[in-house]
Write a protein that holds these residues in place. Structure first.
Motif, PDB file in Angstrom:
ATOM      1  N   GLU A 103      31.474 -48.497 -66.941  1.00 36.17           N
ATOM      2  CA  GLU A 103      32.680 -49.304 -67.087  1.00 36.17           C
ATOM      3  C   GLU A 103      33.370 -49.509 -65.749  1.00 36.17           C
ATOM      4  OE1 GLU A 103      34.893 -47.328 -70.144  1.00 36.17           O
ATOM      5  OE2 GLU A 103      33.627 -48.156 -71.721  1.00 36.17           O
ATOM      6  N   ALA A 104      33.403 -48.460 -64.926  1.00 35.73           N
ATOM      7  CA  ALA A 104      34.020 -48.582 -63.609  1.00 35.73           C
ATOM      8  C   ALA A 104      33.229 -49.543 -62.726  1.00 35.73           C
ATOM      9  CB  ALA A 104      34.127 -47.214 -62.945  1.00 35.73           C
ATOM     10  N   ILE A 105      31.913 -49.448 -62.776  1.00 32.45           N
ATOM     11  CA  ILE A 105      31.072 -50.346 -61.984  1.00 32.45           C
ATOM     12  C   ILE A 105      31.243 -51.782 -62.457  1.00 32.45           C
ATOM     13  CG2 ILE A 105      28.664 -51.005 -61.516  1.00 32.45           C
ATOM     14  CD1 ILE A 105      28.059 -47.940 -61.488  1.00 32.45           C
ATOM     15  N   LEU A 106      31.245 -51.992 -63.769  1.00 33.44           N
ATOM     16  CA  LEU A 106      31.409 -53.339 -64.304  1.00 33.44           C
ATOM     17  C   LEU A 106      32.794 -53.906 -64.002  1.00 33.44           C
ATOM     18  CD1 LEU A 106      29.625 -52.986 -67.761  1.00 33.44           C
ATOM     19  CD2 LEU A 106      28.748 -54.075 -65.683  1.00 33.44           C
ATOM     20  N   GLY A 107      33.751 -53.024 -63.747  1.00 36.54           N
ATOM     21  CA  GLY A 107      35.094 -53.467 -63.410  1.00 36.54           C
ATOM     22  C   GLY A 107      35.252 -53.894 -61.966  1.00 36.54           C
ATOM     23  N   CYS A 108      34.238 -53.696 -61.155  1.00 35.96           N
ATOM     24  CA  CYS A 108      34.286 -54.100 -59.749  1.00 35.96           C
ATOM     25  C   CYS A 108      34.054 -55.598 -59.626  1.00 35.96           C
ATOM     26  CB  CYS A 108      33.232 -53.338 -58.943  1.00 35.96           C
ATOM     27  SG  CYS A 108      33.572 -51.593 -58.793  1.00 35.96           S
ATOM     28  N   ALA A 109      34.557 -56.159 -58.555  1.00 33.09           N
ATOM     29  CA  ALA A 109      34.455 -57.598 -58.337  1.00 33.09           C
ATOM     30  C   ALA A 109      33.015 -58.050 -58.121  1.00 33.09           C
ATOM     31  CB  ALA A 109      35.319 -58.006 -57.144  1.00 33.09           C
ATOM     32  N   SER A 110      32.175 -57.166 -57.588  1.00 36.34           N
ATOM     33  CA  SER A 110      30.794 -57.539 -57.298  1.00 36.34           C
ATOM     34  C   SER A 110      29.957 -56.273 -57.163  1.00 36.34           C
ATOM     35  CB  SER A 110      30.725 -58.327 -55.982  1.00 36.34           C
ATOM     36  OG  SER A 110      31.047 -57.467 -54.896  1.00 36.34           O
ATOM     37  N   PRO A 111      28.636 -56.402 -57.205  1.00 38.65           N
ATOM     38  CA  PRO A 111      27.788 -55.239 -56.948  1.00 38.65           C
ATOM     39  C   PRO A 111      28.068 -54.630 -55.568  1.00 38.65           C
ATOM     40  CG  PRO A 111      26.489 -56.973 -57.935  1.00 38.65           C
ATOM     41  CD  PRO A 111      27.843 -57.565 -57.620  1.00 38.65           C
ATOM     42  N   ARG A 112      28.337 -55.482 -54.591  1.00 40.86           N
ATOM     43  CA  ARG A 112      28.650 -55.001 -53.241  1.00 40.86           C
ATOM     44  C   ARG A 112      29.927 -54.153 -53.255  1.00 40.86           C
ATOM     45  NH1 ARG A 112      27.198 -56.770 -48.046  1.00 40.86           N
ATOM     46  NH2 ARG A 112      28.737 -56.270 -46.471  1.00 40.86           N
ATOM     47  N   ALA A 113      30.949 -54.609 -53.976  1.00 38.92           N
ATOM     48  CA  ALA A 113      32.196 -53.851 -54.078  1.00 38.92           C
ATOM     49  C   ALA A 113      31.960 -52.514 -54.775  1.00 38.92           C
ATOM     50  CB  ALA A 113      33.253 -54.661 -54.817  1.00 38.92           C
ATOM     51  N   ALA A 114      31.124 -52.513 -55.801  1.00 36.78           N
ATOM     52  CA  ALA A 114      30.802 -51.274 -56.509  1.00 36.78           C
ATOM     53  C   ALA A 114      30.082 -50.302 -55.581  1.00 36.78           C
ATOM     54  CB  ALA A 114      29.946 -51.575 -57.731  1.00 36.78           C
ATOM     55  N   TYR A 115      29.132 -50.814 -54.807  1.00 39.24           N
ATOM     56  CA  TYR A 115      28.400 -49.981 -53.854  1.00 39.24           C
ATOM     57  C   TYR A 115      29.355 -49.352 -52.837  1.00 39.24           C
ATOM     58  CZ  TYR A 115      25.455 -48.592 -49.984  1.00 39.24           C
ATOM     59  OH  TYR A 115      24.868 -47.868 -48.977  1.00 39.24           O
ATOM     60  N   HIS A 116      30.215 -50.177 -52.244  1.00 40.52           N
ATOM     61  CA  HIS A 116      31.131 -49.674 -51.220  1.00 40.52           C
ATOM     62  C   HIS A 116      32.138 -48.683 -51.806  1.00 40.52           C
ATOM     63  CE1 HIS A 116      29.646 -51.822 -47.777  1.00 40.52           C
ATOM     64  NE2 HIS A 116      29.594 -52.941 -48.495  1.00 40.52           N
ATOM     65  N   ALA A 117      32.619 -48.947 -53.004  1.00 39.11           N
ATOM     66  CA  ALA A 117      33.543 -48.005 -53.647  1.00 39.11           C
ATOM     67  C   ALA A 117      32.842 -46.680 -53.943  1.00 39.11           C
ATOM     68  CB  ALA A 117      34.109 -48.614 -54.925  1.00 39.11           C
ATOM     69  N   GLY A 118      31.604 -46.761 -54.407  1.00 43.90           N
ATOM     70  CA  GLY A 118      30.846 -45.539 -54.690  1.00 43.90           C
ATOM     71  C   GLY A 118      30.565 -44.731 -53.435  1.00 43.90           C
ATOM     72  N   ALA A 119      30.185 -45.413 -52.365  1.00 46.16           N
ATOM     73  CA  ALA A 119      29.916 -44.725 -51.095  1.00 46.16           C
ATOM     74  C   ALA A 119      31.184 -44.064 -50.562  1.00 46.16           C
ATOM     75  CB  ALA A 119      29.344 -45.699 -50.072  1.00 46.16           C
ATOM     76  N   ALA A 120      32.314 -44.764 -50.657  1.00 42.97           N
ATOM     77  CA  ALA A 120      33.578 -44.195 -50.192  1.00 42.97           C
ATOM     78  C   ALA A 120      33.968 -42.976 -51.022  1.00 42.97           C
ATOM     79  CB  ALA A 120      34.684 -45.254 -50.251  1.00 42.97           C
ATOM     80  N   ALA A 121      33.738 -43.041 -52.329  1.00 41.20           N
ATOM     81  CA  ALA A 121      34.057 -41.909 -53.198  1.00 41.20           C
ATOM     82  C   ALA A 121      33.181 -40.697 -52.872  1.00 41.20           C
ATOM     83  CB  ALA A 121      33.897 -42.314 -54.661  1.00 41.20           C
ATOM     84  N   ILE A 122      31.908 -40.926 -52.608  1.00 39.11           N
ATOM     85  CA  ILE A 122      31.009 -39.824 -52.247  1.00 39.11           C
ATOM     86  C   ILE A 122      31.432 -39.210 -50.919  1.00 39.11           C
ATOM     87  CG2 ILE A 122      28.647 -39.272 -51.517  1.00 39.11           C
ATOM     88  CD1 ILE A 122      27.728 -41.346 -53.656  1.00 39.11           C
ATOM     89  N   ARG A 123      31.763 -40.052 -49.924  1.00 39.05           N
ATOM     90  CA  ARG A 123      32.234 -39.520 -48.636  1.00 39.05           C
ATOM     91  C   ARG A 123      33.479 -38.665 -48.832  1.00 39.05           C
ATOM     92  NH1 ARG A 123      30.703 -44.643 -46.914  1.00 39.05           N
ATOM     93  NH2 ARG A 123      32.838 -45.435 -47.095  1.00 39.05           N
ATOM     94  N   ALA A 124      34.414 -39.135 -49.640  1.00 39.05           N
ATOM     95  CA  ALA A 124      35.655 -38.390 -49.870  1.00 39.05           C
ATOM     96  C   ALA A 124      35.376 -37.069 -50.583  1.00 39.05           C
ATOM     97  CB  ALA A 124      36.635 -39.236 -50.676  1.00 39.05           C
ATOM     98  N   ARG A 125      34.498 -37.093 -51.566  1.00 34.37           N
ATOM     99  CA  ARG A 125      34.170 -35.849 -52.294  1.00 34.37           C
ATOM    100  C   ARG A 125      33.470 -34.847 -51.384  1.00 34.37           C
ATOM    101  NH1 ARG A 125      31.447 -37.109 -57.872  1.00 34.37           N
ATOM    102  NH2 ARG A 125      31.904 -34.918 -58.217  1.00 34.37           N
ATOM    103  N   LEU A 126      32.537 -35.320 -50.561  1.00 34.73           N
ATOM    104  CA  LEU A 126      31.851 -34.419 -49.629  1.00 34.73           C
ATOM    105  C   LEU A 126      32.833 -33.835 -48.608  1.00 34.73           C
ATOM    106  CD1 LEU A 126      28.491 -36.294 -49.002  1.00 34.73           C
ATOM    107  CD2 LEU A 126      28.814 -34.118 -50.196  1.00 34.73           C
ATOM    108  N   ALA A 127      33.734 -34.665 -48.097  1.00 34.43           N
ATOM    109  CA  ALA A 127      34.722 -34.187 -47.133  1.00 34.43           C
ATOM    110  C   ALA A 127      35.603 -33.123 -47.782  1.00 34.43           C
ATOM    111  CB  ALA A 127      35.576 -35.343 -46.623  1.00 34.43           C
ATOM    112  N   ALA A 128      36.005 -33.342 -49.016  1.00 32.53           N
ATOM    113  CA  ALA A 128      36.853 -32.359 -49.708  1.00 32.53           C
ATOM    114  C   ALA A 128      36.082 -31.054 -49.943  1.00 32.53           C
ATOM    115  CB  ALA A 128      37.337 -32.927 -51.041  1.00 32.53           C
TER     116      ALA A 128
END
Length: 112
Positions: A80-105
């Motif tokens: 649902e979160a992925i489908l809520g993104c404006a595009s597959p590219r936006a979903a990819y970038h949001a996912g990558a940013a979330a993973i970076r933030a989780r790893l940093a934490a």
């Protein structure tokens, strides 16, 4: 438009039910090899389907195990979160940013 792939205080934890069970099941078995392909009964090569079942025991490899209700709901939230993104590219970038933030934490690093 940014999209949020995780529930958090930042996005209010709001996820609407967009994906029906059948839609989610189709996504869960797509892109795999022939072992995941469903037969006429809706089961894969190992005799299990892509939706939770109650009343049985599951004690085999992930491909041959029935998905738990909790895991199915987690997959639904992610889809649902992925489908809520404006595009597959936006979903990819949001996912990558979330993973970076989780790893940093996890590594106790300051947020970037």
């Amino acid at each position: 438009m940014a999209c949020a792939l995780y529930q958090s205080s930042a996005n209010g934890g709001l996820l609407h039910t967009l994906a029906a069970d059948a839609d989610l099941a189709r996504w869960l078995v797509s892109g795999g090899d022939e072992r995941l392909r469903l037969n006429a009964l809706g089961r894969n090569r190992y005799g299990v389907g892509p939706t939770p079942k109650t009343g049985g025991l599951s004690f085999s490899s992930s491909t041959a195990s029935t998905i738990s209700a909790g895991a199915f709901e987690a997959a639904r939230a992610r889809l649902e979160a992925i489908l809520g993104c404006a595009s597959p590219r936006a979903a990819y970038h949001a996912g990558a940013a979330a993973i970076r933030a989780r790893l940093a934490a996890l590594c106790a690093l300051p947020p970037s």
